[in-house]
Design a protein around this motif. Structure first.
Motif, PDB file in Angstrom:
ATOM      1  N   SER A  41      16.314  27.926  44.833  1.00  0.00           N
ATOM      2  CA  SER A  41      16.074  26.679  45.915  1.00  0.00           C
ATOM      3  C   SER A  41      17.233  26.674  46.659  1.00  0.00           C
ATOM      4  CB  SER A  41      15.227  25.620  45.103  1.00  0.00           C
ATOM      5  OG  SER A  41      16.131  25.231  44.221  1.00  0.00           O
ATOM      6  N   THR A 206       5.341  28.438  53.195  1.00  0.00           N
ATOM      7  CA  THR A 206       5.758  27.390  52.566  1.00  0.00           C
ATOM      8  C   THR A 206       6.602  27.578  51.322  1.00  0.00           C
ATOM      9  OG1 THR A 206       3.733  27.171  51.265  1.00  0.00           O
ATOM     10  CG2 THR A 206       3.551  26.272  53.392  1.00  0.00           C
ATOM     11  N   THR A 211      13.290  23.190  47.588  1.00  0.00           N
ATOM     12  CA  THR A 211      13.170  21.917  46.994  1.00  0.00           C
ATOM     13  C   THR A 211      13.870  22.019  45.651  1.00  0.00           C
ATOM     14  OG1 THR A 211      11.045  22.257  46.500  1.00  0.00           O
ATOM     15  CG2 THR A 211      11.149  21.362  48.851  1.00  0.00           C
ATOM     16  N   GLN A 217       6.401  20.954  44.907  1.00  0.00           N
ATOM     17  CA  GLN A 217       5.999  21.877  45.953  1.00  0.00           C
ATOM     18  C   GLN A 217       5.086  22.880  45.215  1.00  0.00           C
ATOM     19  OE1 GLN A 217       9.319  24.772  46.207  1.00  0.00           O
ATOM     20  NE2 GLN A 217       8.765  25.455  48.163  1.00  0.00           N
ATOM     21  N   THR A 221       2.004  23.395  47.693  1.00  0.00           N
ATOM     22  CA  THR A 221       1.369  24.585  48.115  1.00  0.00           C
ATOM     23  C   THR A 221       0.115  25.055  47.750  1.00  0.00           C
ATOM     24  OG1 THR A 221       3.804  25.126  48.062  1.00  0.00           O
ATOM     25  CG2 THR A 221       2.221  26.745  48.223  1.00  0.00           C
TER      26      THR A 221
END
Length: 262
Positions: A41, A206, A211, A217, A221
């Motif tokens: 990330s 996405t 993050t 997330q 998603t």
């Protein structure tokens, strides 16, 4: 028979929708886990600003295509239902218009109309689910045309009702042809390809956002994937108006049979 019709016939529609959503969510979760493992990330976070602008444009483009397809599909479904009702109304008018005709001819017409409606309900509706038409209905339709064309009116009233009956018969035939077109014609495969590929691209984009909160997330998603899958399922379920669990039923013809018997 198209692949979509094959799915709607041999897979229960509710189960099909459940499977589509599960597949989309499952692939999304697996893909996100793999991306986080090989593309951390903190590396993805550097591109969040640029990715946000691109994703906004991509999302709008896909949303427009998806919404357009849903509207067109529902419009075709609604139009097919309207055509079915118009066809039934024409047949009901033909039955009512037999009143001024001689008894023998009147009873023959009523019998043929009953036979015609019964063939639509018991034979053609099942064949329409596979995009085909009924030769039995075609044959009875021909009998009705020959009956009307061979009748010689004896007075002005019979002449007027015969002209109106022929008009209604032609209109019913036209509605039937349109009904068969809707039963055998669906969304073009190219559009399905755009919808499916576009859905994967939108969902995959996405995953490029960096993050720290992995669970959040994953949930966001997955919700996006489920929503897209549900929209695609709606398109599939309504694509062929006379095929599947949520198809148009022959109730308007079935309800007409008791009146034709009396």
């Amino acid at each position: 028979m198209s692949f979509i019709q094959f799915l709607l016939i041999y897979v229960p529609t509710v189960l099909l929708g459940f499977l589509i959503i599960i597949i989309y969510v499952f692939l999304t979760i697996i893909s996100l886990v793999i991306i986080r493992k090989y593309y951390p990330s903190h590396r993805r976070k550097n591109h969040n600003d640029i990715a946000g602008f691109i994703f906004a444009t991509l999302g709008v483009i896909y949303a427009v295509i998806l919404a357009f397809t849903v509207v067109v599909t529902w419009g075709d479904f609604d139009k097919a239902n309207e055509i079915t009702n118009k066809e039934a109304n024409c047949i009901a008018s033909l039955y009512q218009n037999t009143a001024p005709f001689p008894a023998e001819f009147r009873e023959r017409l009523k019998g043929e109309l009953k036979e015609y409606v019964n063939a639509i309900v018991s034979d053609e509706w099942q064949k329409m689910a596979k995009g085909r038409k009924s030769s039995q209905v075609e044959e009875i339709q021909g009998k009705l045309v020959r009956s009307y064309s061979g009748f010689q009116p004896k007075n002005e009233i019979q002449k007027i009702f015969l002209m109106e009956s022929v008009k209604k018969m032609n209109e019913a035939s036209e509605m039937r042809r349109l009904r068969l077109v809707y039963a055998s014609t669906g969304i073009h495969p190219i559009l399905y390809a755009i919808l499916i590929v576009g859905s994967f691209i939108t969902i995959a984009f996405t995953m490029l956002f960096g993050t720290e909160n992995h669970v959040e997330q994953l949930i966001m998603t997955s919700c996006l994937a489920a929503m897209i899958a549900f929209a695609l399922f709606t398109i599939i379920a309504l694509d062929y108006p006379f095929t599947g669990t949520f198809s148009i039923e022959p109730d308007v013809f079935r309800n007409m049979l008791p009146a034709l018997i009396n």
